[in-house]
Design a protein around this motif. Sequence first.
Motif, mmCIF file in Angstrom:
data_model
loop_
_atom_site.group_PDB
_atom_site.id
_atom_site.type_symbol
_atom_site.label_atom_id
_atom_site.label_comp_id
_atom_site.label_asym_id
_atom_site.label_seq_id
_atom_site.Cartn_x
_atom_site.Cartn_y
_atom_site.Cartn_z
ATOM 1 N N PHE A 240 0.824 -1.200 0.000
ATOM 2 C CA PHE A 240 0.000 0.000 0.000
ATOM 3 C C PHE A 240 0.865 1.261 0.000
ATOM 4 C CE2 PHE A 240 -2.183 3.298 2.558
ATOM 5 C CZ PHE A 240 -3.260 3.540 1.720
ATOM 6 N N THR A 241 1.928 1.259 0.801
ATOM 7 C CA THR A 241 2.794 2.425 0.906
ATOM 8 C C THR A 241 3.561 2.674 -0.383
ATOM 9 O OG1 THR A 241 3.059 1.956 3.267
ATOM 10 C CG2 THR A 241 4.635 3.487 2.282
ATOM 11 N N VAL A 242 4.023 1.599 -1.026
ATOM 12 C CA VAL A 242 4.749 1.741 -2.295
ATOM 13 C C VAL A 242 3.842 2.378 -3.354
ATOM 14 C CG1 VAL A 242 5.728 0.438 -4.231
ATOM 15 C CG2 VAL A 242 6.393 -0.117 -1.890
ATOM 16 N N ILE A 243 2.554 2.053 -3.315
ATOM 17 C CA ILE A 243 1.613 2.573 -4.315
ATOM 18 C C ILE A 243 1.368 4.074 -4.123
ATOM 19 C CG2 ILE A 243 -0.773 2.469 -5.147
ATOM 20 C CD1 ILE A 243 -0.728 -0.521 -4.551
ATOM 21 N N ILE A 244 1.195 4.503 -2.864
ATOM 22 C CA ILE A 244 0.805 5.901 -2.627
ATOM 23 C C ILE A 244 1.980 6.790 -2.243
ATOM 24 C CG2 ILE A 244 -1.487 5.161 -1.890
ATOM 25 C CD1 ILE A 244 -0.643 5.878 0.966
ATOM 26 N N GLU A 245 3.092 6.216 -1.783
ATOM 27 C CA GLU A 245 4.248 7.008 -1.357
ATOM 28 C C GLU A 245 5.311 6.946 -2.448
ATOM 29 O OE1 GLU A 245 5.864 9.673 0.380
ATOM 30 O OE2 GLU A 245 4.587 8.763 1.922
ATOM 31 N N HIS A 246 5.379 8.015 -3.250
ATOM 32 C CA HIS A 246 6.275 8.019 -4.406
ATOM 33 C C HIS A 246 7.673 8.541 -4.074
ATOM 34 C CE1 HIS A 246 2.755 7.058 -6.803
ATOM 35 N NE2 HIS A 246 2.127 8.123 -6.326
ATOM 36 N N ASP A 247 7.849 9.067 -2.895
ATOM 37 C CA ASP A 247 9.153 9.587 -2.491
ATOM 38 C C ASP A 247 9.938 8.475 -1.792
ATOM 39 O OD1 ASP A 247 11.341 11.043 -1.769
ATOM 40 O OD2 ASP A 247 10.302 12.324 -0.304
ATOM 41 N N SER A 248 10.993 7.995 -2.443
ATOM 42 C CA SER A 248 11.780 6.890 -1.890
ATOM 43 C C SER A 248 12.498 7.273 -0.603
ATOM 44 C CB SER A 248 12.798 6.389 -2.920
ATOM 45 O OG SER A 248 13.677 7.445 -3.308
ATOM 46 N N SER A 249 12.739 8.563 -0.409
ATOM 47 C CA SER A 249 13.435 9.003 0.808
ATOM 48 C C SER A 249 12.567 8.823 2.054
ATOM 49 C CB SER A 249 13.853 10.468 0.671
ATOM 50 O OG SER A 249 12.723 11.308 0.545
ATOM 51 N N ALA A 250 11.250 8.604 1.858
ATOM 52 C CA ALA A 250 10.359 8.415 3.008
ATOM 53 C C ALA A 250 10.693 7.156 3.776
ATOM 54 C CB ALA A 250 8.907 8.372 2.541
ATOM 55 N N TRP A 251 11.372 6.195 3.126
ATOM 56 C CA TRP A 251 11.722 4.932 3.769
ATOM 57 C C TRP A 251 13.005 5.033 4.584
ATOM 58 C CZ3 TRP A 251 8.427 0.809 3.563
ATOM 59 C CH2 TRP A 251 7.416 0.855 2.599
ATOM 60 N N THR A 252 13.669 6.173 4.492
ATOM 61 C CA THR A 252 14.939 6.338 5.187
ATOM 62 C C THR A 252 14.716 6.889 6.594
ATOM 63 O OG1 THR A 252 16.029 6.814 3.080
ATOM 64 C CG2 THR A 252 17.222 7.398 5.094
ATOM 65 N N MET A 253 15.394 6.274 7.564
ATOM 66 C CA MET A 253 15.305 6.739 8.949
ATOM 67 C C MET A 253 16.703 6.934 9.510
ATOM 68 S SD MET A 253 12.246 4.793 10.987
ATOM 69 C CE MET A 253 13.015 3.197 10.830
ATOM 70 N N GLY A 254 16.852 7.971 10.323
ATOM 71 C CA GLY A 254 18.106 8.206 11.006
ATOM 72 C C GLY A 254 17.967 7.941 12.493
ATOM 73 N N LEU A 255 18.989 8.301 13.247
ATOM 74 C CA LEU A 255 18.933 8.140 14.702
ATOM 75 C C LEU A 255 18.165 9.311 15.305
ATOM 76 C CD1 LEU A 255 22.577 6.888 15.426
ATOM 77 C CD2 LEU A 255 20.461 5.562 15.486
ATOM 78 N N ASN A 256 16.869 9.317 15.072
ATOM 79 C CA ASN A 256 16.021 10.415 15.540
ATOM 80 C C ASN A 256 14.695 9.851 16.035
ATOM 81 O OD1 ASN A 256 14.583 9.860 13.124
ATOM 82 N ND2 ASN A 256 15.929 11.266 12.001
ATOM 83 N N ILE A 257 13.713 10.711 16.194
ATOM 84 C CA ILE A 257 12.426 10.309 16.752
ATOM 85 C C ILE A 257 11.733 9.268 15.882
ATOM 86 C CG2 ILE A 257 11.240 12.217 15.592
ATOM 87 C CD1 ILE A 257 10.408 10.668 19.055
ATOM 88 N N ASP A 258 12.001 9.263 14.569
ATOM 89 C CA ASP A 258 11.379 8.280 13.688
ATOM 90 C C ASP A 258 11.797 6.856 14.071
ATOM 91 O OD1 ASP A 258 10.409 10.489 12.418
ATOM 92 O OD2 ASP A 258 11.816 10.405 10.743
ATOM 93 N N LEU A 259 13.081 6.660 14.320
ATOM 94 C CA LEU A 259 13.576 5.334 14.697
ATOM 95 C C LEU A 259 13.051 4.920 16.060
ATOM 96 C CD1 LEU A 259 15.410 2.890 14.228
ATOM 97 C CD2 LEU A 259 17.282 4.209 15.257
ATOM 98 N N TRP A 260 13.088 5.848 17.011
ATOM 99 C CA TRP A 260 12.663 5.501 18.374
ATOM 100 C C TRP A 260 11.162 5.228 18.429
ATOM 101 C CZ3 TRP A 260 17.036 4.203 19.488
ATOM 102 C CH2 TRP A 260 18.163 5.020 19.388
ATOM 103 N N SER A 261 10.368 5.953 17.660
ATOM 104 C CA SER A 261 8.921 5.694 17.652
ATOM 105 C C SER A 261 8.612 4.330 17.033
ATOM 106 C CB SER A 261 8.185 6.795 16.884
ATOM 107 O OG SER A 261 8.515 6.782 15.515
ATOM 108 N N THR A 262 9.385 3.945 16.010
ATOM 109 C CA THR A 262 9.190 2.636 15.387
ATOM 110 C C THR A 262 9.557 1.512 16.342
ATOM 111 O OG1 THR A 262 9.670 3.583 13.205
ATOM 112 C CG2 THR A 262 9.816 1.189 13.427
ATOM 113 N N ILE A 263 10.676 1.664 17.037
ATOM 114 C CA ILE A 263 11.097 0.642 18.009
ATOM 115 C C ILE A 263 10.088 0.558 19.150
ATOM 116 C CG2 ILE A 263 12.863 0.038 19.700
ATOM 117 C CD1 ILE A 263 14.946 1.204 17.810
#
Length: 359
Positions: A240-263
């Motif tokens: 679903f995400t590949v279909i609607i999310e056309h920006d490949s950089s959206a899959w990139t995460m750094g050592l920030n709140i994005d990584l910690w929220s996922t964990i």
Amino acid sequence: MAKAMEQQKRVSHVFVCRELKPHLFMVIVQVGYTLLYFITEASFNHGMSPHVYVTYRHIVATVVMFPFAYFLERDARPKLTLALLMEIFLLSLLGVSVTLNMYFASLNYTNPTFVASMVNTIASLTFIIAVATRFEVVDVWNPRGIAKVIGTMISLAGVLIMTLYKGPVMRNLWRPLIHIPRKSAAITEDWLKGSILTVSSCVAWSLWYIMQASTLKRYPAQLSLTTWMCFVGAAQSAVFTVIIEHDSSAWTMGLNIDLWSTIYGGVVVAGFLIYIQLWCNEKRGPVFVTMFNPLSTILVAILAYFVFGEKLYLGSIIGSVIVIIGLYLLLWGKERDQVVCMKSTDKSQCSAADPECRM
């Protein structure tokens, strides 16, 4: 004599601790869910796509839960059939990919207080769907049946108030103690769109609970079923995400709140908290577990308003109070049903699909 009294006090203390353990665990669960709202909101405002978050979160959950499901339920898992795989696929749509994508996306358009309040309507929506599909029979001449019907109507009235009436914003008493930066001011203004997404996710969750009760009869391995749903749901969400999310950089995460929220979402929520809920459900039943949901709503409202400086609208306050009143009327009726079912010698009097009536 003194030694006997001391031993009796010690036994009594152990008994009280054992009886209060489920209560303590469910408070921990609600605190965990409360923190989830703000961690994910901060991550989405930081720029993370909610759809990427749902995918990564359930990949993490699958990795964490797989060894527990594999070793602890090695002898309890029945053989998978094509029909069961199709049920798991549909359960994953209702409970993971579609539902959570709508649910977390709604945070972009409303606020955590509204979203947390709407979760309390799941019990009422489940009851309505169960009655419509004849999973449950309501005796309108019985006080229990009357309480369930009135409680459901009151809860839905609260939902309509929260959805259609925003009301004036409550003035903050002081500056926020913790600031969550937002991507833009306009992103939180589409209240109707956020309401529709939240209500739709709650309806899907209600369908999921009903279908899950049916599936567990044929696949009575809760950890394994949850692991399968996380795995299949992650795959569905990725497509679903590949279909609607056309920006490949959206899959990139750094050592920030994005990584910690996922964990946090994968390990703590989809792993640790789910396990606690399963344990409490086994010890005290689903009615006991559901009764703690409003605690999260209260905690979210307190933190959102007093700590994070979130906007709090009068419509959300009025609607939340009405929803909680209706919820407890419904739960009172369900709890009395459970007591009657436990005392009844003829178990056929209980609804076979009602989890509260299972012995």
